[in-house]
Write a protein that holds these residues in place. Structure first.
Motif, PDB file in Angstrom:
ATOM      1  N   GLN A  21       0.834  -1.207   0.000  1.00 32.86           N
ATOM      2  CA  GLN A  21       0.000   0.000   0.000  1.00 32.86           C
ATOM      3  C   GLN A  21       0.867   1.254   0.000  1.00 32.86           C
ATOM      4  OE1 GLN A  21      -2.873  -0.411   3.201  1.00 32.86           O
ATOM      5  NE2 GLN A  21      -4.128  -1.779   1.968  1.00 32.86           N
ATOM      6  N   SER A  22       1.921   1.184  -0.776  1.00 32.16           N
ATOM      7  CA  SER A  22       2.872   2.288  -0.873  1.00 32.16           C
ATOM      8  C   SER A  22       3.680   2.119  -2.154  1.00 32.16           C
ATOM      9  CB  SER A  22       3.807   2.307   0.339  1.00 32.16           C
ATOM     10  OG  SER A  22       4.950   3.079   0.090  1.00 32.16           O
ATOM     11  N   ASN A  54      -6.884   3.664  -5.707  1.00 30.21           N
ATOM     12  CA  ASN A  54      -7.238   4.987  -5.195  1.00 30.21           C
ATOM     13  C   ASN A  54      -5.983   5.610  -4.625  1.00 30.21           C
ATOM     14  OD1 ASN A  54     -10.106   4.852  -5.659  1.00 30.21           O
ATOM     15  ND2 ASN A  54     -10.227   3.403  -3.949  1.00 30.21           N
ATOM     16  N   ARG A  55      -5.581   6.768  -5.144  1.00 27.20           N
ATOM     17  CA  ARG A  55      -4.342   7.400  -4.719  1.00 27.20           C
ATOM     18  C   ARG A  55      -4.647   8.709  -4.008  1.00 27.20           C
ATOM     19  NH1 ARG A  55      -4.060   5.698  -9.945  1.00 27.20           N
ATOM     20  NH2 ARG A  55      -2.294   4.396 -10.634  1.00 27.20           N
ATOM     21  N   THR A  56      -4.049   8.894  -2.829  1.00 29.33           N
ATOM     22  CA  THR A  56      -4.054  10.187  -2.156  1.00 29.33           C
ATOM     23  C   THR A  56      -2.619  10.502  -1.782  1.00 29.33           C
ATOM     24  OG1 THR A  56      -4.301   9.354   0.116  1.00 29.33           O
ATOM     25  CG2 THR A  56      -6.325   9.607  -1.188  1.00 29.33           C
ATOM     26  N   THR A  57      -2.408  11.666  -1.202  1.00 30.77           N
ATOM     27  CA  THR A  57      -1.047  12.035  -0.805  1.00 30.77           C
ATOM     28  C   THR A  57      -0.549  11.158   0.343  1.00 30.77           C
ATOM     29  OG1 THR A  57      -1.961  13.721   0.674  1.00 30.77           O
ATOM     30  CG2 THR A  57      -1.306  14.419  -1.547  1.00 30.77           C
ATOM     31  N   ARG A  58      -1.482  10.514   1.049  1.00 26.25           N
ATOM     32  CA  ARG A  58      -1.085   9.744   2.228  1.00 26.25           C
ATOM     33  C   ARG A  58      -1.264   8.241   2.089  1.00 26.25           C
ATOM     34  NH1 ARG A  58      -3.319  13.217   7.464  1.00 26.25           N
ATOM     35  NH2 ARG A  58      -2.145  15.137   7.033  1.00 26.25           N
ATOM     36  N   SER A  59      -2.052   7.780   1.151  1.00 25.63           N
ATOM     37  CA  SER A  59      -2.333   6.352   1.100  1.00 25.63           C
ATOM     38  C   SER A  59      -2.599   5.884  -0.318  1.00 25.63           C
ATOM     39  CB  SER A  59      -3.543   6.007   1.980  1.00 25.63           C
ATOM     40  OG  SER A  59      -4.718   6.609   1.458  1.00 25.63           O
ATOM     41  N   VAL A  60      -2.470   4.578  -0.494  1.00 27.83           N
ATOM     42  CA  VAL A  60      -2.808   3.912  -1.747  1.00 27.83           C
ATOM     43  C   VAL A  60      -3.681   2.716  -1.390  1.00 27.83           C
ATOM     44  CG1 VAL A  60      -1.958   2.723  -3.791  1.00 27.83           C
ATOM     45  CG2 VAL A  60      -0.613   4.572  -2.781  1.00 27.83           C
ATOM     46  N   THR A  61      -4.890   2.668  -1.920  1.00 31.20           N
ATOM     47  CA  THR A  61      -5.794   1.562  -1.654  1.00 31.20           C
ATOM     48  C   THR A  61      -6.333   1.013  -2.967  1.00 31.20           C
ATOM     49  OG1 THR A  61      -7.677   3.061  -1.415  1.00 31.20           O
ATOM     50  CG2 THR A  61      -6.480   2.481   0.601  1.00 31.20           C
ATOM     51  N   LEU A  62      -6.866  -0.200  -2.917  1.00 33.40           N
ATOM     52  CA  LEU A  62      -7.406  -0.837  -4.106  1.00 33.40           C
ATOM     53  C   LEU A  62      -8.861  -0.426  -4.320  1.00 33.40           C
ATOM     54  CD1 LEU A  62      -6.081  -4.499  -3.723  1.00 33.40           C
ATOM     55  CD2 LEU A  62      -4.969  -2.546  -4.800  1.00 33.40           C
ATOM     56  N   THR A  63      -9.218  -0.182  -5.566  1.00 36.28           N
ATOM     57  CA  THR A  63     -10.624   0.010  -5.900  1.00 36.28           C
ATOM     58  C   THR A  63     -11.314  -1.353  -5.890  1.00 36.28           C
ATOM     59  OG1 THR A  63     -10.246  -0.291  -8.266  1.00 36.28           O
ATOM     60  CG2 THR A  63     -10.013   1.963  -7.383  1.00 36.28           C
TER      61      THR A  63
END
Length: 301
Positions: A21-22, A54-63
């Motif tokens: 997740q990074s 799903n990408r944000t400045t703080r995390s990466v998660t799966l759609t």
């Protein structure tokens, strides 16, 4: 969409991102930069026309689509890894990479004496070491195996002993004992300054003692709490308090009289180091060779 070489490589990248997740940590695993990894995943998403992350400045998660892709391709990709390990057995020169997650004590006592010999013997095998006392999901974190004391190995793993059982002792600087006195019974520790130990699960460890069948566990007092042996040794040498640790770690300092042992008659013996890995994965060739070398050299007996 037909499977192409580009998509196959991107699937490997995608699984690494799903594990960590990074982008940065996944990039370290697969050997490319975080920006190159992000570019590759964007290319995959563009080719298939579906967003996977799903990408944000703080995390990466799966759609939702990413979760489903992960479920579908994880097992086949794992079987491909196993197939490569099967082929590696037929090579004249073993190659590849093994990723280990282990205690700092194991890095010092086991790998320190062994890895230089391993590198000379198998120069084409890369060894990626993460030393941490935190209890982590080593397989989920992208590691091939973990090394822990026998009593802390997860029950659902295959475990292989790497060392004899280990004696645990209490040590202190002579200056500390001159100032505060020498404990002669484990209960005396309740009136001393002790370096408390925080385990990998966050709990404080009760120091364990035994003598002639009698066993005692002491919740020692102290204003300093440590979760790593080297940090504790630095403090103990300066007279910060009594420290409880594996005897082989303290042995060089005891030989140089920088520390002395106390409560020797109450020293307990605990399980030695074990290497463990998932029962659902084939043992990589490099890992098998490392186990064999540790057992050959027996740095801890």
């Amino acid at each position: 969409m037909q499977l192409s070489r580009a998509n196959l490589a991107d699937f490997v990248y995608f699984l690494a991102i799903a594990r960590h997740q990074s982008f940065s940590r996944a990039g370290q695993e697969v050997g490319i930069s975080a920006s190159a990894l992000s570019h590759a995943i964007k290319g995959l998403e563009g080719r298939i026309g579906v967003r996977l992350l799903n990408r944000t400045t703080r995390s990466v998660t799966l759609t939702a689509a990413g979760e489903e892709l992960h479920q579908v391709i994880s097992a086949p990709m794992q079987k491909m890894d196993q197939a490569m390990e099967v082929l590696n057995r037929y090579r004249d020169e073993p190659t590849g990479r093994i990723r280990l997650n282990l205690l700092s004590d194991a890095a010092d006592l086991l790998l320190g004496p062994v890895l230089p010999v391993f590198n000379d013997r198998y120069p084409e095998i890369q060894v990626d070491v993460t030393a941490t006392n935190l209890i982590v999901d080593v397989i989920g974190g992208g590691h091939d195996a973990g090394i822990r004391y026998g009593g802390t190995v997860p029950e659902d793993m295959i475990a292989q002993r790497l060392s004899a059982d280990i004696r645990w002792v209490v040590v202190a600087a002579i200056e500390y004992l001159q100032r505060f006195g020498t404990p002669t019974h484990p209960t005396d520790l309740l009136r001393h300054r002790c370096l408390r130990i925080r385990l990998g699960n966050g709990n404080l460890y009760d120091w364990e003692f035994e003598q002639q069948g009698e066993q005692i566990a002491i919740a020692v007092p102290g204003m300093i709490t440590i979760d790593e042996t080297r940090a504790g040794l630095a403090l103990a040498r300066q007279g910060a308090g009594l420290m409880y640790l594996p005897e082989p770690v303290a042995a060089p300092l005891i030989e140089r009289a920088e520390l002395v042992t106390v409560l020797d008659d109450w020293a307990s013996v605990g399980p030695g180091f074990y290497l463990y890995y998932s029962s659902h994965r084939q043992l990589p060739t490099g890992l098998r060779l490392l186990i064999e070398l540790i057992r050959e050299l027996q740095p801890l007996g």
